[in-house]
Design an enzyme around this catalytic site. Structure first.
Site, PDB file in Angstrom:
ATOM      1  N   GLY A  40       0.807  -1.223   0.000  1.00  0.00           N
ATOM      2  CA  GLY A  40       0.000   0.000   0.000  1.00  0.00           C
ATOM      3  C   GLY A  40       0.834   1.264   0.000  1.00  0.00           C
ATOM      4  N   SER A  41       2.081   1.172   0.415  1.00  0.00           N
ATOM      5  CA  SER A  41       2.961   2.347   0.398  1.00  0.00           C
ATOM      6  C   SER A  41       3.848   2.396  -0.841  1.00  0.00           C
ATOM      7  CB  SER A  41       3.866   2.358   1.647  1.00  0.00           C
ATOM      8  OG  SER A  41       3.106   2.578   2.800  1.00  0.00           O
ATOM      9  N   SER A  82       6.808   4.614   3.518  1.00  0.00           N
ATOM     10  CA  SER A  82       6.291   3.507   4.337  1.00  0.00           C
ATOM     11  C   SER A  82       5.329   4.091   5.358  1.00  0.00           C
ATOM     12  CB  SER A  82       7.424   2.779   5.061  1.00  0.00           C
ATOM     13  OG  SER A  82       6.885   1.899   6.037  1.00  0.00           O
ATOM     14  N   SER A  84       3.822   2.702   7.975  1.00  0.00           N
ATOM     15  CA  SER A  84       4.208   2.369   9.364  1.00  0.00           C
ATOM     16  C   SER A  84       5.601   2.902   9.689  1.00  0.00           C
ATOM     17  CB  SER A  84       4.200   0.849   9.552  1.00  0.00           C
ATOM     18  OG  SER A  84       5.205   0.266   8.727  1.00  0.00           O
ATOM     19  N   THR A  87       8.779  -0.945   7.554  1.00  0.00           N
ATOM     20  CA  THR A  87       8.788  -2.032   6.566  1.00  0.00           C
ATOM     21  C   THR A  87      10.215  -2.418   6.195  1.00  0.00           C
ATOM     22  OG1 THR A  87       6.590  -1.522   5.791  1.00  0.00           O
ATOM     23  CG2 THR A  87       7.999  -2.662   4.232  1.00  0.00           C
ATOM     24  N   ARG A 135      -3.120   0.673   2.958  1.00  0.00           N
ATOM     25  CA  ARG A 135      -3.701   0.784   1.605  1.00  0.00           C
ATOM     26  C   ARG A 135      -4.821   1.809   1.550  1.00  0.00           C
ATOM     27  NH1 ARG A 135      -5.021  -3.751   4.030  1.00  0.00           N
ATOM     28  NH2 ARG A 135      -7.155  -4.529   4.175  1.00  0.00           N
ATOM     29  N   GLU A 214      -6.480  -7.937  -1.059  1.00  0.00           N
ATOM     30  CA  GLU A 214      -6.461  -7.666   0.384  1.00  0.00           C
ATOM     31  C   GLU A 214      -7.861  -7.451   0.972  1.00  0.00           C
ATOM     32  OE1 GLU A 214      -2.584  -4.933   0.157  1.00  0.00           O
ATOM     33  OE2 GLU A 214      -3.111  -5.434   2.201  1.00  0.00           O
ATOM     34  N   HIS A 230       1.145  -9.948 -27.045  1.00  0.00           N
ATOM     35  CA  HIS A 230       2.285 -10.701 -27.565  1.00  0.00           C
ATOM     36  C   HIS A 230       2.539 -11.985 -26.794  1.00  0.00           C
ATOM     37  CE1 HIS A 230       3.275  -7.355 -30.248  1.00  0.00           C
ATOM     38  NE2 HIS A 230       2.766  -6.626 -29.265  1.00  0.00           N
ATOM     39  N   LYS A 321       5.052 -11.263   8.702  1.00  0.00           N
ATOM     40  CA  LYS A 321       5.985 -10.276   9.256  1.00  0.00           C
ATOM     41  C   LYS A 321       6.519 -10.766  10.609  1.00  0.00           C
ATOM     42  CE  LYS A 321       4.374  -6.113   6.803  1.00  0.00           C
ATOM     43  NZ  LYS A 321       3.704  -4.807   6.843  1.00  0.00           N
TER      44      LYS A 321
HETATM   45  O1  PA5 Z   1      -1.896  -2.871   2.787  1.00  0.00           O
HETATM   46  C1  PA5 Z   1      -1.039  -3.180   3.592  1.00  0.00           C
HETATM   47  O2  PA5 Z   1      -1.236  -3.185   4.820  1.00  0.00           O
HETATM   48  C2  PA5 Z   1       0.331  -3.597   3.094  1.00  0.00           C
HETATM   49  O3  PA5 Z   1       0.327  -3.694   1.705  1.00  0.00           O
HETATM   50  C3  PA5 Z   1       1.401  -2.586   3.572  1.00  0.00           C
HETATM   51  O4  PA5 Z   1       1.240  -1.350   2.927  1.00  0.00           O
HETATM   52  C4  PA5 Z   1       2.788  -3.154   3.303  1.00  0.00           C
HETATM   53  O5  PA5 Z   1       2.963  -4.346   4.055  1.00  0.00           O
HETATM   54  C5  PA5 Z   1       3.903  -2.153   3.680  1.00  0.00           C
HETATM   55  O6  PA5 Z   1       3.717  -1.609   4.957  1.00  0.00           O
HETATM   56  P1  PA5 Z   1       3.873  -0.018   5.142  1.00  0.00           P
HETATM   57  O7  PA5 Z   1       2.825   0.583   4.281  1.00  0.00           O
HETATM   58  O8  PA5 Z   1       3.628   0.229   6.592  1.00  0.00           O
HETATM   59  O9  PA5 Z   1       5.259   0.323   4.707  1.00  0.00           O
END
Ligand code: PA5
Length: 327
Positions: A40-41, A82, A84, A87, A135, A214, A230, A321
């Site tokens: 998501g980041s 990121s 959080s 990551t 996300r 997700e 292709h 994780k």
């Molecule tokens: O949607 C999510 O929770 C994940 O795809 C996170 O974005 C991914 O694990 C990376 O974490 P962060 O966005 O905290 O860097």
């Protein structure tokens, strides 16, 4: 998740209002740009690179993993994204790039990345904290990365005005988009979604896949035109009843890409269990991309409802994780 998706247009506006002048400088001399981020980041970088493609004088690379590309040094602007701030892959790339002298700008709500930015007095954009799903912070992430490029004069400020007009479009269209999403989810049903788009809309196709993964807890894949013509096209032989082909489309595509999409739509109509075309609204790539993002986000929520799954939980990612900490 429903509230977070509903909030998306307001999130864009909130991000645009954030004053970054205290933590972002206009200085720096660069030869290339690298954006690092995962999940998501990381997806925000795909959008930003496409949005600034015709304006940014420097090449922009994106890294989603541990491997630093070649050509990184003191002339590199590194944007580390990121939510959080913790990551593993992103922190690893940051450490490698810093050893080579890259000029780091952090985009994060907290964690080790923000701590590092404060300790080392690095340029940064602090995202609002406390949101359980990174996300759902796509608007913050994209706008912050664009603000970095605008501050560094690598992108024109008018692009941020287009983000504002996209937010207004989404406010106006929100109810219609929700209705459209319900129909889309019904049409996909329990089928496996296969998402196609031109390369200009590939970031939306990636977003769509990730949100279906997700939020709705399903497998799906995406491919882009013209490349899929292709290779993957050959796989469309005979009935594929279990597949829903979803074509993301917009005005002003390259005429040959347009022709390819039209010809292949007839193939999907013939063989797919469902063949669905979604046409973006909006006056430019930014408006159309955000329109489609909002539509696919709502669709992922409707699919989660149909499948009776909790759109917010990502226990398997949390498990991974944690397990990695033991390795
Ligand atoms: O949607 C999510 O929770 C994940 O795809 C996170 O974005 C991914 O694990 C990376 O974490 P962060 O966005 O905290 O860097």
């Amino acid at each position: 998740m429903e509230k977070l998706i509903q909030y998306f247009p307001t999130q864009l506006e909130e991000a645009l209002r954030q004053d970054t002048s205290e933590t972002l400088g206009s200085g720096g001399s660069y030869q290339n740009v690298l954006i690092a981020g995962m999940g998501g980041s990381g997806i925000g970088a795909d959008f930003v690179r496409g949005f600034v493609r015709e304006h940014c004088p420097l090449p922009i690379q994106i890294v989603k993993g541990y491997a630093l590309p070649s050509g990184i040094g003191s002339h590199t602007l590194l944007i580390a994204s990121s939510y959080s701030g913790n990551t593993e892959e992103t922190l690893d790339v940051v450490a490698q790039a810093q050893r080579l002298g890259a000029q780091l700008v952090c985009v994060s709500s907290g964690g080790k990345l923000l701590e590092m930015a404060k300790q080392q007095q690095l340029e940064h954009v602090k995202l609002p904290g406390g949101i359980p799903s990174p996300r759902a912070c796509l608007g913050y992430s994209i706008v912050a990365q664009m603000q970095v490029l605008v501050a560094k004069k690598l992108a024109p400020a008018e692009l941020l005005e287009q983000v504002q007009s996209a937010a207004s479009l989404l406010h106006q269209e929100q109810e219609l988009i929700r209705e459209r999403a319900q129909h889309l989810a019904q049409a996909i049903g329990s089928k496996l979604p296969v998402i196609y788009s031109s390369t200009a809309l590939t970031p939306v196709a990636i977003r769509c896949r990730q949100q279906f993964n997700e939020n709705a807890k399903i497998l799906c894949w995406h491919h882009e035109f013209p490349e899929m013509n292709h290779n993957e096209l050959v796989g469309w032989r005979g009935e594929q009843d279990e597949v829903a082909a979803l074509l993301l489309r917009q005005r002003d595509e390259h005429p040959r890409v347009e022709a390819r999409l039209n010809i292949c739509k007839a193939v999907f109509d013939q063989y797919a269990g469902a063949s669905i075309e979604v046409i973006a609204r909006g006056n430019n790539l930014i408006e159309r991309s955000f329109y489609l993002v909002h539509l696919v986000d709502w669709t992922s929520l409707e699919l989660a409802k149909l499948r009776q799954v909790d759109p917010s939980e990502i226990r398997i990612i949390d498990f991974l994780k944690e397990a990695l900490k033991e390795v």
